[in-house]
Design a protein around this motif. Structure first.
Motif, PDB file in Angstrom:
ATOM      1  N   LEU A 124      64.162  31.195  32.962  1.00 52.35           N
ATOM      2  CA  LEU A 124      62.930  30.401  32.868  1.00 52.35           C
ATOM      3  C   LEU A 124      61.835  31.226  32.197  1.00 52.35           C
ATOM      4  N   PHE A 125      61.155  30.630  31.225  1.00 49.43           N
ATOM      5  CA  PHE A 125      59.942  31.233  30.662  1.00 49.43           C
ATOM      6  C   PHE A 125      58.757  30.445  31.184  1.00 49.43           C
ATOM      7  N   TYR A 126      57.886  31.163  31.930  1.00 46.74           N
ATOM      8  CA  TYR A 126      56.749  30.513  32.598  1.00 46.74           C
ATOM      9  C   TYR A 126      55.468  30.883  31.844  1.00 46.74           C
ATOM     10  N   PRO A 127      54.772  29.887  31.252  1.00 51.96           N
ATOM     11  CA  PRO A 127      53.714  30.212  30.289  1.00 51.96           C
ATOM     12  C   PRO A 127      52.278  30.204  30.818  1.00 51.96           C
ATOM     13  N   VAL A 128      52.077  30.196  32.134  1.00 52.38           N
ATOM     14  CA  VAL A 128      50.714  29.988  32.636  1.00 52.38           C
ATOM     15  C   VAL A 128      50.293  31.167  33.491  1.00 52.38           C
ATOM     16  N   GLN A 129      48.990  31.473  33.431  1.00 49.84           N
ATOM     17  CA  GLN A 129      48.444  32.500  34.323  1.00 49.84           C
ATOM     18  C   GLN A 129      48.744  32.104  35.757  1.00 49.84           C
ATOM     19  N   TYR A 130      48.955  33.092  36.617  1.00 50.61           N
ATOM     20  CA  TYR A 130      49.316  32.736  37.993  1.00 50.61           C
ATOM     21  C   TYR A 130      48.873  33.840  38.930  1.00 50.61           C
ATOM     22  N   GLU A 131      49.266  33.705  40.218  1.00 46.25           N
ATOM     23  CA  GLU A 131      48.692  34.584  41.231  1.00 46.25           C
ATOM     24  C   GLU A 131      49.453  35.893  41.423  1.00 46.25           C
ATOM     25  N   GLY A 132      50.584  36.086  40.718  1.00 45.56           N
ATOM     26  CA  GLY A 132      51.364  37.290  40.924  1.00 45.56           C
ATOM     27  C   GLY A 132      52.193  37.184  42.187  1.00 45.56           C
ATOM     28  N   GLN A 149      43.432  38.456  34.257  1.00 45.48           N
ATOM     29  CA  GLN A 149      42.537  37.311  34.140  1.00 45.48           C
ATOM     30  C   GLN A 149      41.485  37.295  35.236  1.00 45.48           C
ATOM     31  N   ALA A 150      41.916  37.113  36.479  1.00 39.66           N
ATOM     32  CA  ALA A 150      40.958  36.884  37.567  1.00 39.66           C
ATOM     33  C   ALA A 150      40.057  38.098  37.794  1.00 39.66           C
ATOM     34  N   ILE A 184      43.353  37.616  46.821  1.00 37.43           N
ATOM     35  CA  ILE A 184      43.226  38.846  46.035  1.00 37.43           C
ATOM     36  C   ILE A 184      41.757  39.091  45.689  1.00 37.43           C
ATOM     37  N   LEU A 185      41.066  38.033  45.265  1.00 33.96           N
ATOM     38  CA  LEU A 185      39.668  38.204  44.867  1.00 33.96           C
ATOM     39  C   LEU A 185      38.805  38.621  46.046  1.00 33.96           C
ATOM     40  N   ARG A 186      39.084  38.052  47.225  1.00 32.35           N
ATOM     41  CA  ARG A 186      38.302  38.424  48.400  1.00 32.35           C
ATOM     42  C   ARG A 186      38.468  39.917  48.691  1.00 32.35           C
ATOM     43  N   ALA A 187      39.718  40.375  48.614  1.00 39.65           N
ATOM     44  CA  ALA A 187      39.962  41.804  48.857  1.00 39.65           C
ATOM     45  C   ALA A 187      39.270  42.643  47.787  1.00 39.65           C
ATOM     46  N   SER A 404      49.570  42.750  43.138  1.00 34.20           N
ATOM     47  CA  SER A 404      48.174  43.178  43.097  1.00 34.20           C
ATOM     48  C   SER A 404      47.916  44.293  44.091  1.00 34.20           C
ATOM     49  N   PRO A 405      47.245  45.370  43.648  1.00 34.70           N
ATOM     50  CA  PRO A 405      46.933  46.453  44.586  1.00 34.70           C
ATOM     51  C   PRO A 405      45.947  46.021  45.661  1.00 34.70           C
ATOM     52  N   PHE A 406      45.362  44.805  45.520  1.00 37.83           N
ATOM     53  CA  PHE A 406      44.384  44.374  46.512  1.00 37.83           C
ATOM     54  C   PHE A 406      45.024  43.609  47.662  1.00 37.83           C
ATOM     55  N   ILE A 407      46.347  43.538  47.666  1.00 37.49           N
ATOM     56  CA  ILE A 407      47.014  42.927  48.813  1.00 37.49           C
ATOM     57  C   ILE A 407      47.776  44.010  49.541  1.00 37.49           C
ATOM     58  N   ALA A 408      47.569  44.101  50.828  1.00 36.48           N
ATOM     59  CA  ALA A 408      48.124  45.194  51.619  1.00 36.48           C
ATOM     60  C   ALA A 408      49.646  45.189  51.543  1.00 36.48           C
ATOM     61  N   GLY A 409      50.213  46.363  51.419  1.00 39.91           N
ATOM     62  CA  GLY A 409      51.665  46.477  51.426  1.00 39.91           C
ATOM     63  C   GLY A 409      52.287  46.419  50.047  1.00 39.91           C
ATOM     64  N   ASN A 410      51.512  46.020  49.041  1.00 43.47           N
ATOM     65  CA  ASN A 410      52.080  45.886  47.711  1.00 43.47           C
ATOM     66  C   ASN A 410      52.376  47.224  47.054  1.00 43.47           C
TER      67      ASN A 410
END
Lengths: 420, 549
Positions: A124-132, A149-150, A184-187, A404-410
């Protein structure tokens, strides 16, 4: 040692033969699936992606196809219905036996097809920005991860040029992409010293069309003493009533700027953009970018729209996910040519490090390991004609961080998909 | 050698000195005649600098030294119509490309040039600089407009202009606006007495930005107050609670208005159904598609106006009303004649058949207009809003839809109660056999009544097209709401639908404000389930023999 290598070579070759047998028999076309909603709330965004995919395929066919074979598009309509995405994906892989699928927009649709793609070993090729927060062996992500992006968009809003925002409204449609992005943004905001009471999170259902209450809430929140901005992850056709209400309610970009992650040139076609001047969007491509690759891309799409007699063909626009679709198909073609086969496993291996001169003006590259593109980031302000003026950009492509480094455990997770 | 020729050289030097004096005199003369040359080219080019801060410095310098030139260049820059070509700036004036400084037309093709980029920060500064300069304009209207703008958004940078204007302004209306503007600009002053005066100026101006400025004074940076002066802090606290009290009124009114607006939309969506289901008893699942037909009729009318009479494009919604009514009524009557009349008295089959019809109509719309939403633009007289209080702005499109809903409601009531057709419709629904006996053509009345309900749904579709998306599936979003209104209100009469729409609209908006849109939707559905369980006949059911069977 030599013996082992010979064995693995033999095994690989037999696997390869077995997997490609169906293509050898299926005459000289390669089937390519297109999985985008052509009706329902997401059609506003996804229909253009189907057209882009068809255009790119027609263009590749006109230049001799791939490995001397013509590409044969198989278009299905999952109708903005998430379980239907999985059914249609299964149909494409099991029944039509497509070599690759280009499709999905919302993260909820991608999540619903993932099990099908790993079960049937599709691509699958997924072409949209997303949350990771995802790294699948069977998926290549040609849209942006949050750090492409965000995060840059919010950093811009906090900068002097962006208005030095201190309070943030995180507004989104109620599903996985907005919820995760806002987490992610809140963190991220917390790490920058923004207090919890300076962040307001609001969600609306898909297809929501009455934004009076939300706009009133934003106005009230903004009146509390600090520069406020809105980060919108509203998806689909809800954006039209949202921006209409925003314009009618007189909420100007100079007072409360709104930065959107899912609104591009295509979504603004249905809106009078004069009251919206100065509101922002963050993407990895804008139609207004001036470079030769982009001129070619725009011209190609305009001619395609005219020749296919699309609705409103004289006013068609290009946008970021369309560019990502275009890039995705070309990268896949290059990988197939490098692998000399359309077999999923060999193509996945050949995708690493593929490069392409993209319409965003850069030579972008598929990461060696993490299945994401290195992309430049642009922040644009809406103009009176519905296009965007780029007000900020990165110097060059940046690497995606799906975890994202802003989510714990990642920090424990590795930057490549698990092997099969 | 050199000494010998010196006198000759000296003479030559004297001549050249004379010439240079003449030239410089000429230059001075030119500069005097053409004042715009007095500002350095490099200062003007600062407007096209890469860095926003440099641009801001250049804007300030230009406004200070060359107000007249600034009033020509800055508005063009704000509109994104200022371009840089090598070492000159080009702007668009009355559709023509001109050199920004000299004002001469230029043969350059501006479509090849990049315009000078302005972002929100620059836009804000440009707007307030232009307003500041216009405070000193000759024209009263221009001054008033500038003062109003500054009263909303003045910052410390505007203070010099405001001070200047206050010293010479005599018009009381403009002076009042200037007072507020001054308050906003001076509240950051280092002098506590000035701040105290500014707080007093803002106390009576209950707009959100005053609240914002006053609230900012009450904040703490660590342990120290942002406002260091004790008495100013006291005054700010008092002013803030005064302003907040007045703002609360606006907030509550806004909530009630949005409830009313939603109610008017629900009512428009449901009114047609109140006839076809409420009065005739047909469970019409294709009702949402009749709304859609109305909305597409609005789109088609708009396209027609755009193509043939673009001068009157603003009035297309008026022409769309009859078009939508007729289109939806014709489709409705066809449905009734071809399908529904064969199923009278068999509600389950009607439900299934009309559901099938709704799918057919959706697919038809997809085939004719394409699967994507189409753009239906608000005409200019329906854009923007009416400012009632500083924080209460009523959007025109919603106001007009409320009035329109009332008008449609009145017309429906009049048709049902004052006309012969209405009399027949009521007679047939109350006692079909008896009506037929006295010579009412019941089949024809059924068709006309269904056509009326469908036509009204078409009118609702035009209203919906002004506030939401027009697409093949749009009816699906309203079918549930419409049935909710009719069932909750009580089948069989219009008044129930009105009260149910009002109740649902206001309740939804208050719940949304309190718990968010997702929870509000769930709560409303739960409330309706409970109400229907307790009162299956609806809140305002008719009493009497006619409704028993």
């Amino acid at each position: 040692m030599a013996h082992g290598r010979l064995l693995s070579l033999f095994l690989g070759a037999s696997l390869f033969l077995g997997a490609t047998a169906s293509f050898v028999q299926a005459a000289d076309t390669i089937k390519v699936g297109i999985l985008h909603s052509l009706s329902g709330t997401m059609a506003i965004s996804e229909t253009a992606l189907k057209e882009t995919a068809l255009m790119t395929i027609a263009d590749i066919n006109a230049h001799g196809g791939v490995l001397g074979k013509q590409l044969e598009p198989v278009v299905v309509d999952p109708a903005s219905n998430w379980p239907l995405f999985a059914e249609k994906a299964r149909q494409l892989l099991a029944q039509d036996k497509v070599a690759v699928v280009f499709g999905c927009w919302t993260s909820v649709s991608r999540k619903s097809v993932l099990p099908v793609f790993s079960e049937l070993n599709g691509l699958l090729f997924y072409p949209v920005q997303y949350e990771g927060e995802e790294l699948e062996r069977n998926v290549f992500y040609t849209g942006a991860a949050p750090n492409q992006q965000a995060i840059p968009a919010v950093e811009y809003l906090m900068s002097e040029d962006g208005g030095a925002a201190k309070r943030f409204v995180l507004l989104g449609t109620d599903y996985v992409y907005p919820r995760t992005t806002n987490k992610i943004l809140r963190a991220f905001l917390k790490s920058k010293g923004v207090a919890d009471e300076d962040i307001m999170e609001e969600y609306t259902p898909f297809g929501h069309s009455d934004y009076q209450t939300i706009i009133a809430k934003i106005k009230k929140f903004a009146g509390a003493g600090k520069k406020t901005c809105v980060v919108s992850t509203i998806n689909g056709d809800s954006n039209v009533p949202f921006y209409k209400e925003l314009g009618n309610a007189g909420l100007k970009a100079t007072d409360v700027p709104v930065v959107a992650f899912s609104v591009g040139e295509e979504e603004l076609r249905g809106v009078d953009s004069k009251p919206l001047i100065g509101h922002l969007a963050a993407w990895n491509y804008f139609e207004s970018l001036k470079n030769p690759e982009n001129s070619k891309f725009i011209k190609m799409y305009k001619e395609w729209a005219k020749s296919r007699n699309l609705p409103g063909a004289d006013s068609v626009v290009t946008n970021d996910p369309m560019e990502a679709t275009f890039i995705g198909i070309h990268l896949w073609k290059q990988a197939v040519e490098k692998a000399k086969s359309a077999d999923v496993d060999t193509v996945i291996a050949a995708m690493a490090g593929q490069q392409f001169n993209a319409p965003d003006g850069f030579t972008i590259q598929m990461d060696e390991k993490n299945h994401h593109l290195h992309k430049p980031v642009f922040i644009g302000e809406i103009r009176a004609d519905g296009q965007f003026d780029v007000v900020w950009k990165t110097k060059g492509p940046i690497k995606a961080q799906p975890w994202s480094p802003f989510i714990a455990g990642n920090d424990q997770k590795k930057d490549e998909p698990d092997a099969k | 050698m050199r000494w010998i020729v010196a006198p000759k050289n000296a003479r030559r030097a004297a001549v050249s000195a004379l010439i240079s004096i003449l030239i410089s005199a000429l230059v001075v003369l030119v500069v005097l005649i053409h004042p715009s040359l007095a500002i350095q080219q490099s200062d003007i080019l600062g407007l096209a600098a890469d860095d926003s801060s440099e641009k801001i410095v250049a804007i300030g310098k230009l406004a200070e030294t060359e107000p007249r030139l600034a009033l020509r260049i800055l508005p063009a820059m704000l509109a994104g119509e200022l371009y840089r070509h090598e070492n000159s700036l080009i702007l668009i004036e009355n559709g023509q490309a001109r050199d920004a400084v000299s004002g001469q037309t230029t043969p350059l093709d501006i479509s090849l040039l990049e315009n000078v980029m302005v972002n929100n920060r620059l836009r804000k500064i440009l707007a307030s600089t232009i307003d500041g300069m216009r405070l000193l304009a000759e024209d009263r209207g221009e001054r008033l407009k500038a003062a109003q703008n500054l009263a909303q958004s003045a910052t410390a940078a505007d203070l010099p202009f405001i001070d200047q204007a206050m010293a010479r302004e005599t018009d009381p209306a403009i002076r009042r606006q200037l007072q507020t503007a001054w308050g906003k600009a001076a509240i950051g002053s280092p002098d506590a007495a000035t701040r105290l005066k500014a707080i007093a100026a803002l106390r009576d101006e209950a707009d959100p930005s005053s609240r914002q400025l006053l609230a900012a004074l009450m904040e703490k940076d660590g342990a120290t107050w942002r406002e260091t002066d004790e008495s100013a802090r006291q005054a700010a606290r008092e002013a803030l609670s005064h302003v907040e009290g007045r703002l609360a009124l606006g907030d509550n009114l806004a909530r009630i208005f949005s409830g009313l607006s939603l109610a008017s939309i629900l009512l428009l969506a449901a009114l047609g159904l109140a006839i076809t289901y409420g009065v005739m008893g047909v469970i019409n699942m294709a009702h949402g598609e009749l709304l859609m037909i109305g909305a597409y009729a609005a789109f088609a009318t708009q396209s027609f106006f755009r193509a043939y009479v673009p001068a009157y494009i603003d009035w297309y919604p008026l022409a769309a009303l009859p078009a939508a009514f007729i289109a939806a009524a014709v489709v409705g009557m066809m449905l009734e004649r071809l399908v529904i009349r064969h199923l009278y008295g068999r509600p389950l089959e009607t439900l299934l058949a009309t559901w099938g019809l709704s799918l057919i109509l959706i697919q038809l719309a997809r085939v004719i207009f394409g699967p994507q939403n189409v753009e239906v633009a608000n005409p200019t007289w329906m854009s923007g809003g009416l400012t009632v209080l500083p924080n209460l702005l009523l959007p025109w499109n919603r106001l007009i839809i409320i009035v329109f809903a009332l008008a449609v409601l009145f017309a429906m009531w009049a048709v049902l109660n004052l006309t012969r057709l209405g009399l027949f419709v009521r007679a047939v629904t109350q006692n079909r056999a008896m009506s037929a006996c006295v010579g009412v053509a019941t089949g024809k009345i059924d068709m006309l009544a269904f056509g009326l309900g469908s036509g009204v749904a078409g009118l609702g579709g035009v209203a919906l097209s002004q506030i939401t998306n027009v697409g093949p599936d749009m009816g699906q979003n309203y079918i549930v709401d419409s049935f909710m209104v009719v069932v909750l209100g009580g089948v069989g009469q219009l008044a129930g639908a009105v009260w149910a729409a009002l109740g649902l609209g206001v309740a939804t908006k208050f719940l949304e404000g309190w718990a968010g849109a997702v929870v509000a939707k769930i709560a409303i559905l739960a409330i309706i389930i409970i109400v229907i369980q307790k009162r299956p006949q609806g809140l305002f059911a008719l009493k009497g023999r006619a409704t028993e069977n």
